[in-house]
Design a protein around this motif. Sequence first.
Motif, PDB file in Angstrom:
ATOM      1  N   THR A 160       2.798   4.241  18.594  1.00  0.00           N
ATOM      2  CA  THR A 160       2.421   5.354  17.726  1.00  0.00           C
ATOM      3  C   THR A 160       2.379   4.911  16.268  1.00  0.00           C
ATOM      4  N   MET A 161       3.371   4.133  15.857  1.00  0.00           N
ATOM      5  CA  MET A 161       3.411   3.639  14.483  1.00  0.00           C
ATOM      6  C   MET A 161       2.262   2.675  14.213  1.00  0.00           C
ATOM      7  N   ARG A 162       1.952   1.835  15.179  1.00  0.00           N
ATOM      8  CA  ARG A 162       0.848   0.897  15.021  1.00  0.00           C
ATOM      9  C   ARG A 162      -0.461   1.636  14.791  1.00  0.00           C
ATOM     10  N   SER A 163      -0.687   2.705  15.542  1.00  0.00           N
ATOM     11  CA  SER A 163      -1.906   3.492  15.361  1.00  0.00           C
ATOM     12  C   SER A 163      -1.963   4.103  13.966  1.00  0.00           C
ATOM     13  N   ALA A 164      -0.833   4.612  13.499  1.00  0.00           N
ATOM     14  CA  ALA A 164      -0.794   5.227  12.168  1.00  0.00           C
ATOM     15  C   ALA A 164      -1.084   4.191  11.087  1.00  0.00           C
ATOM     16  N   ILE A 165      -0.530   2.994  11.225  1.00  0.00           N
ATOM     17  CA  ILE A 165      -0.779   1.929  10.242  1.00  0.00           C
ATOM     18  C   ILE A 165      -2.238   1.509  10.265  1.00  0.00           C
ATOM     19  N   ASP A 166      -2.762   1.257  11.450  1.00  0.00           N
ATOM     20  CA  ASP A 166      -4.147   0.790  11.570  1.00  0.00           C
ATOM     21  C   ASP A 166      -5.144   1.810  11.039  1.00  0.00           C
ATOM     22  N   GLU A 167      -4.862   3.096  11.263  1.00  0.00           N
ATOM     23  CA  GLU A 167      -5.832   4.131  10.898  1.00  0.00           C
ATOM     24  C   GLU A 167      -5.646   4.658   9.479  1.00  0.00           C
ATOM     25  N   GLU A 168      -4.419   4.791   9.015  1.00  0.00           N
ATOM     26  CA  GLU A 168      -4.173   5.375   7.703  1.00  0.00           C
ATOM     27  C   GLU A 168      -4.075   4.333   6.595  1.00  0.00           C
ATOM     28  N   LEU A 169      -3.689   3.115   6.938  1.00  0.00           N
ATOM     29  CA  LEU A 169      -3.571   2.048   5.935  1.00  0.00           C
ATOM     30  C   LEU A 169      -4.674   1.013   6.113  1.00  0.00           C
ATOM     31  N   ALA A 170      -5.836   1.494   6.495  1.00  0.00           N
ATOM     32  CA  ALA A 170      -6.970   0.601   6.729  1.00  0.00           C
ATOM     33  C   ALA A 170      -7.507   0.051   5.409  1.00  0.00           C
ATOM     34  N   GLU A 171      -8.190  -1.069   5.483  1.00  0.00           N
ATOM     35  CA  GLU A 171      -8.789  -1.686   4.295  1.00  0.00           C
ATOM     36  C   GLU A 171      -9.843  -0.762   3.692  1.00  0.00           C
ATOM     37  N   GLY A 172      -9.953  -0.844   2.365  1.00  0.00           N
ATOM     38  CA  GLY A 172     -10.995  -0.097   1.680  1.00  0.00           C
ATOM     39  C   GLY A 172     -10.597   1.289   1.228  1.00  0.00           C
ATOM     40  N   LEU A 173      -9.419   1.755   1.617  1.00  0.00           N
ATOM     41  CA  LEU A 173      -8.975   3.095   1.221  1.00  0.00           C
ATOM     42  C   LEU A 173      -8.181   3.020  -0.075  1.00  0.00           C
ATOM     43  N   ASP A 174      -8.232   4.092  -0.856  1.00  0.00           N
ATOM     44  CA  ASP A 174      -7.403   4.167  -2.053  1.00  0.00           C
ATOM     45  C   ASP A 174      -5.940   4.020  -1.661  1.00  0.00           C
ATOM     46  N   LEU A 175      -5.211   3.153  -2.368  1.00  0.00           N
ATOM     47  CA  LEU A 175      -3.846   2.814  -1.962  1.00  0.00           C
ATOM     48  C   LEU A 175      -2.924   4.032  -1.959  1.00  0.00           C
ATOM     49  N   ARG A 176      -2.946   4.800  -3.027  1.00  0.00           N
ATOM     50  CA  ARG A 176      -2.044   5.956  -3.077  1.00  0.00           C
ATOM     51  C   ARG A 176      -2.372   6.952  -1.983  1.00  0.00           C
ATOM     52  N   ASP A 177      -3.660   7.263  -1.836  1.00  0.00           N
ATOM     53  CA  ASP A 177      -4.066   8.200  -0.797  1.00  0.00           C
ATOM     54  C   ASP A 177      -3.665   7.703   0.588  1.00  0.00           C
ATOM     55  N   ALA A 178      -3.818   6.401   0.805  1.00  0.00           N
ATOM     56  CA  ALA A 178      -3.503   5.822   2.111  1.00  0.00           C
ATOM     57  C   ALA A 178      -2.006   5.913   2.408  1.00  0.00           C
ATOM     58  N   LEU A 179      -1.183   5.566   1.423  1.00  0.00           N
ATOM     59  CA  LEU A 179       0.259   5.625   1.629  1.00  0.00           C
ATOM     60  C   LEU A 179       0.724   7.054   1.884  1.00  0.00           C
ATOM     61  N   CYS A 180       0.162   8.001   1.141  1.00  0.00           N
ATOM     62  CA  CYS A 180       0.518   9.413   1.368  1.00  0.00           C
ATOM     63  C   CYS A 180       0.080   9.866   2.757  1.00  0.00           C
ATOM     64  N   ALA A 181      -1.141   9.508   3.148  1.00  0.00           N
ATOM     65  CA  ALA A 181      -1.656   9.923   4.455  1.00  0.00           C
ATOM     66  C   ALA A 181      -0.831   9.325   5.582  1.00  0.00           C
ATOM     67  N   PHE A 182      -0.440   8.076   5.426  1.00  0.00           N
ATOM     68  CA  PHE A 182       0.374   7.419   6.449  1.00  0.00           C
ATOM     69  C   PHE A 182       1.725   8.117   6.595  1.00  0.00           C
ATOM     70  N   ALA A 183       2.416   8.297   5.482  1.00  0.00           N
ATOM     71  CA  ALA A 183       3.746   8.905   5.537  1.00  0.00           C
ATOM     72  C   ALA A 183       3.670  10.350   6.026  1.00  0.00           C
ATOM     73  N   GLU A 184       2.658  11.094   5.602  1.00  0.00           N
ATOM     74  CA  GLU A 184       2.504  12.478   6.062  1.00  0.00           C
ATOM     75  C   GLU A 184       2.238  12.531   7.564  1.00  0.00           C
ATOM     76  N   ARG A 185       1.419  11.603   8.050  1.00  0.00           N
ATOM     77  CA  ARG A 185       1.138  11.581   9.485  1.00  0.00           C
ATOM     78  C   ARG A 185       2.410  11.329  10.284  1.00  0.00           C
ATOM     79  N   VAL A 186       3.205  10.375   9.844  1.00  0.00           N
ATOM     80  CA  VAL A 186       4.441  10.076  10.563  1.00  0.00           C
ATOM     81  C   VAL A 186       5.399  11.259  10.495  1.00  0.00           C
ATOM     82  N   ALA A 187       5.523  11.864   9.314  1.00  0.00           N
ATOM     83  CA  ALA A 187       6.479  12.950   9.135  1.00  0.00           C
ATOM     84  C   ALA A 187       6.058  14.236   9.840  1.00  0.00           C
TER      85      ALA A 187
END
Length: 205
Positions: free
Chosen positions: A78-105
């Motif tokens: 589950t964590m691997r999917s969240a990393i691969d999809e939310e922290l993908a290359e080309g995304l704004d770093l702040r937006d990506a980190l927020c999206a990743f943490a929000e998805r997990v939480a």
Amino acid sequence: MKTTAQTPGRRRQSEAKRAAVLDAAEALFVSDGYEVTSVDAIAERAGVSKRTVYDHFGDKQNLFRIVLGRANDAMVATMRSAIDEELAEGLDLRDALCAFAERVATETFPMSTYAVFRRLNSQAPLGSPLREDWRERREGMLEKRFAEYAADGELKLSDPHRAVQHFVALTLRLALDAIDQDSADAAEIRAIISDGVDVFLRAYR
């Protein structure tokens, strides 16, 4: 000693029994706890003989290790999917980190799979390798991604492991504390994560 290979039918039957025992053991370890749960109860719930449980798993302790390992593997996937999809290359770093943490939480933490994992993990003996397995594998995946961010010049860090610890402490851990205490709704969780990401980026960007 001469051995005979299992036929496809026997193999499927054996795999079905093994899966039934694992499911029964997980349910009982979660509801009743490791100490209270007996092999007899597991066998009865699985619809197999006590001998079958021992043949497949050896003893209750080994069965618990396998059940916990299965829960660990599910959370890592589950964590691997969240990393691969939310922290993908080309995304704004702040937006990506927020999206990743929000998805997990908001998605992973409320999952029944995560509730099962936490209940099982809390019963593992102190010092057990499996007790630390989830944290180490989760942090290892994030460390690799953070190191990639550093290589691309998006993060400034000399120790990816420490950076991951800070990120988790500022976002996921605070969010989980709020969820456990029933003291925050979805908007508050997003605010906790957003503030945490901002603090993290001020230190590492």
